[in-house]
Design a protein around this motif. Structure first.
Motif, PDB file in Angstrom:
ATOM      1  N   SER A   1       0.844  -1.193   0.000  1.00 53.25           N
ATOM      2  CA  SER A   1       0.000   0.000   0.000  1.00 53.25           C
ATOM      3  C   SER A   1       0.880   1.244   0.000  1.00 53.25           C
ATOM      4  O   SER A   1       1.907   1.293   0.668  1.00 53.25           O
ATOM      5  N   ARG A   2       0.474   2.239  -0.758  1.00 54.18           N
ATOM      6  CA  ARG A   2       1.229   3.486  -0.881  1.00 54.18           C
ATOM      7  C   ARG A   2       0.398   4.648  -0.360  1.00 54.18           C
ATOM      8  O   ARG A   2      -0.812   4.715  -0.589  1.00 54.18           O
ATOM      9  N   THR A   3       1.069   5.559   0.303  1.00 55.13           N
ATOM     10  CA  THR A   3       0.427   6.748   0.868  1.00 55.13           C
ATOM     11  C   THR A   3       1.016   7.987   0.215  1.00 55.13           C
ATOM     12  O   THR A   3       2.235   8.133   0.158  1.00 55.13           O
ATOM     13  N   PRO A   4       0.175   8.882  -0.320  1.00 58.93           N
ATOM     14  CA  PRO A   4       0.719  10.111  -0.925  1.00 58.93           C
ATOM     15  C   PRO A   4       1.353  11.007   0.123  1.00 58.93           C
ATOM     16  O   PRO A   4       0.845  11.152   1.238  1.00 58.93           O
ATOM     17  N   SER A   5       2.485  11.616  -0.236  1.00 57.12           N
ATOM     18  CA  SER A   5       3.224  12.470   0.695  1.00 57.12           C
ATOM     19  C   SER A   5       2.750  13.919   0.679  1.00 57.12           C
ATOM     20  O   SER A   5       3.175  14.709   1.523  1.00 57.12           O
TER      21      SER A   5
ATOM     22  N   SER B   1       3.997  15.996  -5.109  1.00 60.58           N
ATOM     23  CA  SER B   1       3.891  15.111  -6.271  1.00 60.58           C
ATOM     24  C   SER B   1       5.248  14.614  -6.754  1.00 60.58           C
ATOM     25  O   SER B   1       5.401  13.435  -7.092  1.00 60.58           O
ATOM     26  N   GLU B   2       6.245  15.490  -6.797  1.00 63.14           N
ATOM     27  CA  GLU B   2       7.562  15.080  -7.280  1.00 63.14           C
ATOM     28  C   GLU B   2       8.203  14.053  -6.348  1.00 63.14           C
ATOM     29  O   GLU B   2       8.890  13.132  -6.801  1.00 63.14           O
ATOM     30  N   PHE B   3       7.981  14.187  -5.069  1.00 60.00           N
ATOM     31  CA  PHE B   3       8.520  13.227  -4.103  1.00 60.00           C
ATOM     32  C   PHE B   3       7.870  11.863  -4.310  1.00 60.00           C
ATOM     33  O   PHE B   3       8.559  10.823  -4.269  1.00 60.00           O
ATOM     34  N   ASP B   4       6.568  11.831  -4.545  1.00 59.26           N
ATOM     35  CA  ASP B   4       5.885  10.565  -4.804  1.00 59.26           C
ATOM     36  C   ASP B   4       6.386   9.915  -6.084  1.00 59.26           C
ATOM     37  O   ASP B   4       6.517   8.693  -6.165  1.00 59.26           O
ATOM     38  N   THR B   5       6.680  10.726  -7.099  1.00 62.27           N
ATOM     39  CA  THR B   5       7.177  10.181  -8.362  1.00 62.27           C
ATOM     40  C   THR B   5       8.523   9.511  -8.184  1.00 62.27           C
ATOM     41  O   THR B   5       8.773   8.424  -8.726  1.00 62.27           O
ATOM     42  N   VAL B   6       9.415  10.140  -7.420  1.00 66.08           N
ATOM     43  CA  VAL B   6      10.736   9.559  -7.186  1.00 66.08           C
ATOM     44  C   VAL B   6      10.630   8.256  -6.402  1.00 66.08           C
ATOM     45  O   VAL B   6      11.378   7.303  -6.650  1.00 66.08           O
ATOM     46  N   LEU B   7       9.683   8.179  -5.462  1.00 65.13           N
ATOM     47  CA  LEU B   7       9.501   6.962  -4.673  1.00 65.13           C
ATOM     48  C   LEU B   7       8.843   5.845  -5.476  1.00 65.13           C
ATOM     49  O   LEU B   7       8.866   4.693  -5.041  1.00 65.13           O
TER      50      LEU B   7
ATOM     51  N   THR C   1      13.642  20.638   5.882  1.00 67.16           N
ATOM     52  CA  THR C   1      12.473  21.393   5.426  1.00 67.16           C
ATOM     53  C   THR C   1      11.520  20.506   4.647  1.00 67.16           C
ATOM     54  O   THR C   1      10.293  20.531   4.842  1.00 67.16           O
ATOM     55  N   LEU C   2      12.068  19.703   3.740  1.00 63.58           N
ATOM     56  CA  LEU C   2      11.241  18.796   2.945  1.00 63.58           C
ATOM     57  C   LEU C   2      10.517  17.789   3.823  1.00 63.58           C
ATOM     58  O   LEU C   2       9.308  17.565   3.663  1.00 63.58           O
TER      59      LEU C   2
ATOM     60  N   ALA D   1       5.922  15.426   6.783  1.00 68.92           N
ATOM     61  CA  ALA D   1       5.377  14.992   8.069  1.00 68.92           C
ATOM     62  C   ALA D   1       4.105  15.740   8.421  1.00 68.92           C
ATOM     63  O   ALA D   1       3.160  15.160   8.973  1.00 68.92           O
ATOM     64  N   SER D   2       4.063  17.015   8.097  1.00 69.60           N
ATOM     65  CA  SER D   2       2.864  17.805   8.378  1.00 69.60           C
ATOM     66  C   SER D   2       1.668  17.313   7.568  1.00 69.60           C
ATOM     67  O   SER D   2       0.545  17.232   8.068  1.00 69.60           O
ATOM     68  N   HIS D   3       1.911  16.955   6.305  1.00 75.64           N
ATOM     69  CA  HIS D   3       0.818  16.444   5.473  1.00 75.64           C
ATOM     70  C   HIS D   3       0.353  15.075   5.961  1.00 75.64           C
ATOM     71  O   HIS D   3      -0.856  14.807   6.019  1.00 75.64           O
TER      72      HIS D   3
END
Length: 453
Positions: free
Chosen positions: A69-73, A76-82, A104-105, A110-112
């Motif tokens: 199972s995958r959870t969006p971060s 969008s760019e971070f999810d693409t790299v993962l 910062t990233l 973490a906040s999301h």
């Protein structure tokens, strides 16, 4: 039942010799600073070993496929790299230079994630008030984000009740009391990473781990740190520039060639979807020495500008300075241009740069490097709406490359009017003949004649 006590010993990382105390020089192989502290656990009794469950071999066809199972971060760019999102129970290591934006990233991510799950920020380098100050600067209001300022990894287990995601900032700043060495040492980094791996796999908690890098750009600590991780990411860029590149060098759940582009702003790090302003200059086509190539990075294709500069060397040995292009490949292409095309480059300094700080490792950029070098040599600019790609062999032949149709499609979408590509790829892109001028190239000298008549 008596509790077994663990002890430590020092092992040479070069020859494996052991010692009861630390030595500056290994008495066996004579190497300096190779003695690493390791934990020695006493062997379990024979009765305990026989009582343990022994894994049995089974047919691969009988193994059931596990759907991760995958959870969006939230980025969008971070999810693409993962590879499409955050995999539950995985370990993600993010390395980068100091001040590049790793914390910062991860604070934004973490906040999301805290909107739906309980998230723990295990800060070993910053106080809780410092993390709070960064969150306020980024205008974040995390609902379910917990933070603890601690350096002992042994105290982490008691804080993980109900936690789904955990940020460790950083792995070089935490330690375990089982070792007497200081935090950041080879033994401490390895043992702390092993503890996190056991927690992640047994309890299904996803860990984001910040890692420091050495002056050479590699992750600090033992190489086993990267072997333990499920995903290893590098956050790259210059502190003076706003753009950052996130690169995957290891990913058990996705493509290792994926690249994400971000922009550092006063309100945090935001993903960049229009790459033309990052990898293409506004003045391309006005000065000689630049060429555009459609580069395939993971599942995406991006047009990247390659810039070159040729100047007469004041020294006996000319310099070759590539950025974003492999040094050995550049030397090879220079030799091909000299031998097969008659360009006299042996007495000149040559500088090559891939725009935006991206690294081009695929062979399809060979022909674009040759085109940029020829443009600088003849002093004639290449039209800004011309793209070039293809692999170059030692005979000067232009060989076919993969994803040719996708590269031409990207050129059409970006408004290019002409593309030079390997002749052996013509059949796959024949359907684009009415949208863009397609020029088949069989040898490098043919490309030079076509561009610089």
């Amino acid at each position: 039942m008596a509790k077994t006590k663990t002890t430590t010993e020092f092992v040479c990382s070069e020859c494996g010799a052991t010692s009861s105390r630390w030595l500056g020089r290994c008495p066996s192989c004579g190497k300096f600073n190779t003695m690493v502290e390791e934990i020695v656990k006493p062997a379990a009794p024979a009765s305990a070993r026989t009582a343990q469950t022994v894994a049995r071999a089974q047919k691969l066809a009988d193994v059931t496929k596990e759907n991760y199972s995958r959870t969006p971060s939230g980025i969008s760019e971070f999810d693409t790299v993962l590879g499409g999102g955050i995999v539950t129970g995985s370990l993600v290591l993010i390395g980068g230079d100091p001040g590049i934006g790793k914390s910062t990233l991860l604070t934004q991510i973490a906040s999301h994630l805290s909107k739906e799950s309980k998230v723990l920020y295990f800060s070993a380098e910053e106080s809780c008030s410092q993390v709070k100050l960064r969150a306020d600067r980024l205008r974040l209001n995390p609902d379910n984000l917990y933070i603890v300022n601690e350096t002992c990894i042994d105290n982490l287990d008691g804080e993980l009740d109900g936690v789904k995601f955990c940020v460790i900032d950083s792995i070089q700043a935490v330690y375990t009391e089982e070792l007497s060495s200081s935090s950041g040492s080879v033994g401490q980094v390895r043992e702390c990473a092993a503890k996190l791996m056991r927690i992640a796999k047994s309890r299904g908690i996803t860990f984001f781990i910040v890692g420091h890098v050495t002056k050479e750009g590699a992750l600090a600590g033992p190489k086993v740190l990267e072997h333990i991780m499920d995903t290893v990411l590098y956050f790259e860029g210059e502190n003076q520039e706003n753009f950052r590149i996130l690169r995957a060098v290891k990913n058990r759940f996705g493509n290792v060639q994926e690249v994400g582009v971000f922009e550092m702003t006063g309100e945090g790090i935001i993903p960049v979807t229009d790459y033309s302003g990052v990898f293409l200059s506004e003045s391309r086509g006005e000065e000689p020495g630049s060429a555009v190539t459609p580069a395939q990075t993971g599942a995406r294709c991006m047009n990247v500008e390659i810039q070159t500069l040729i100047s007469k060397t004041p020294f006996g040995m000319p310099r070759r300075m590539p950025l974003g292009v492999d040094y050995n490949k550049l030397v090879l292409l220079i030799a091909v241009l000299e031998k097969r095309c008659g360009l006299n480059l042996g007495s000149s300094d040559i500088y090559v740069n891939a725009m935006g700080g991206i690294k081009l490792g695929e062979p399809s950029c060979d022909l674009a490097v040759c085109a940029a070098l020829a443009s600088a040599y003849f002093g004639q600019p290449i039209d800004k709406y011309v793209a070039v790609f293809g692999e170059v062999g030692l005979t000067g032949e232009v060989r076919a490359v993969s994803y040719c149709e996708k590269r031409v499609s990207e050129c059409v979408k970006m408004g290019f009017k002409k593309v030079l590509l390997p002749a052996k790829n013509m059949k796959s892109v024949a359907k684009y003949a009415d949208k863009i001028s397609i020029v088949p190239i069989l040898y490098v000298n043919t490309m030079i004649k076509n561009l610089f008549k």
